[in-house]
Enzyme design. Sequence first.
Site: not given
Length: 475
Positions: A77, A79, A142, A230
Site C-alpha cells: 500500500k 504505491g 515487498h 510517493y
Amino acid sequence: MDDEDEHEKTNMALVFDKYSHRLATLPKEKGWISENLYMYQGFWHQTKRIISVETVMAVQDTFKARPTDIYLATLPKAGTTWLKALVFAIVNRNRYTNNSFSTHPLIISNPHNCLPFIETEIFRNTPTYLNDPHSPRLFATHIPYPSLPRSILDSGCRLVYLCRNPKDVLVSMFHFTNKLRDKSRGPMRLEEAFELFSKGAMPTGPYWDHVKSYHKVSLEHPTKILFITYDDMKTDIVNNVKRLSGFLGYPFTEAEEANGAVNEIVRLCSFENLSKVNKHGNLREGIPNDVFFREGTVGGWNNHLTSEMSHLLDQITKEKFHGGVRVSDVVLAGDSEADLEASNGGSGEKNLDPRNNACSVVPARFMPAEFLPIEEGITDLVTDLRSDAWIWVFFDLIEVGWGGEKGKKHGGGGGGCGLVVGVVTVVVVGVVTVVMMVVAALVFWWWWWCFGGGVFVVVVVVTGGLGWFTGLSRS
C-alpha cells in the site's frame, strides 16, 4: 480455471507444507488479513498467502537473479501498483509504440500481471520471461532489503524503492485489509490497525525498518538503488518520470519529450485511467482488480486518524528515522498546516532539519547524527556536576563546545553555534582555571603563615578523609 492456475495452486500448497515446520519457532503476532503474523529475520509476515513468510523463505532458496534485471521494492500500500505501471510503460515504450493505445497491456490487464512479484514467480510452472527475449526482466517485491535473495544482492542489478507517508500507508492498508479479510473474523477496527502499525506489526513491517533498510543502501550505492517518495511523485510526476527513466537506463530523447512521450506515459499510468481499466476481473486467489484502487491521493489519512493518532505516529517516525531518513521528506509529507505547526512546537516551520537553524534548541529525537555530540556533552556535564566529579566538568564543557569525537566523524563541530560556543568555552574555562589557581595559592600561603605547616597537613588529611568517606557512602 486454466492449467497454469491449477499448477500454481498445487505449487503453493507444496511450498506452504515445505516450510510449515519452521513457523513454530517464530514469534507470532495478531494478523491483518491472515490470522497471524510471524516474525522472520526481524520483519513481520503473513502466512499461507501468495506473499507470505513461506514465500519469502522459498524465494531465498530458489530465486535466481540476473545482472540485467530491474526490481521494484515497496511496502504494501505504498504505491506499488502505480510504480509497476510506470516502470513497465517506460521500459517497454518502444516495444508497444506502433500498437494502438487501446491494445497496450496496461489497458487490457492489471499492472500486477504486467510486472510480477518475485514472490509469485516461484509458483509458476512456466516462468514469466521464459519465452520473452526482451531484456531486462522486470520484477517487484515487498521483501525487506536484509531478506532479499542472495542472488539479487550479488547480481549488481538496478532497484527502485518507493516510500510513502506512514499515515497514508496505515489508512490504505486498513481499507485493503477489510476488503480481503475473511468474513468470519469480522471487520478490522481502525484503532486495532493503528495499535498494530504503531508497534511495527504489519505485513513486511515494521514500516520504519523496511524504509531504513533500503534508504541506507541507496546512499551507499546511488547508481544501483533509487530511493523515491510517493509524495514527490505526486507533486511533480513529469520530472520524476524523467528521473526514473534515466536511472533505469531508458532516458527520453529530446524528440520523445517534444512529441509528448512523457505525458502519454503519465496519462496511461494515471489513477483515473488504471482504476477505470480495473473495475472488473480478478487476480490470483480471487482478489478483485478494483481493490488496488481506492483514492491514490496524498494526505487522505486526515479523514481517518485522530489528532492524537497523527501526533503519536509523527513522534514514532521522527525517533525511528533519527539521524537517517529525512523526516521532512517522509514523515510530514501530506500533513496539514496545523499538524506541521503542532509537530514543530507551534513555530510554523515545516522543515525540522536543525541545519537550517543551527543555534535553535532542537529535541534530541529531531537531531541528525552529527548534532548528537552537543546533547551528549550536556548530558555528561549534568551527570558530573550532580556526582561532584569536578575534574571532568572541564572536558564536558569542551565536548559541548566542539561537538566531541562523534561530531568529528561527521565533519566536526556542533553546527553554526558550535564554533562560537567552543571558543568562548575555552577562553572562559581557561581564565577561571588561572584565577582559581591563584586564589588557591594565596589561601595556602595565608594558612601556612598563620597556623604553620603541621596544622595545614592535619586539616588537609581530615578534609580529604571526610570527602572520600562521603563519596563512598553515596556509591
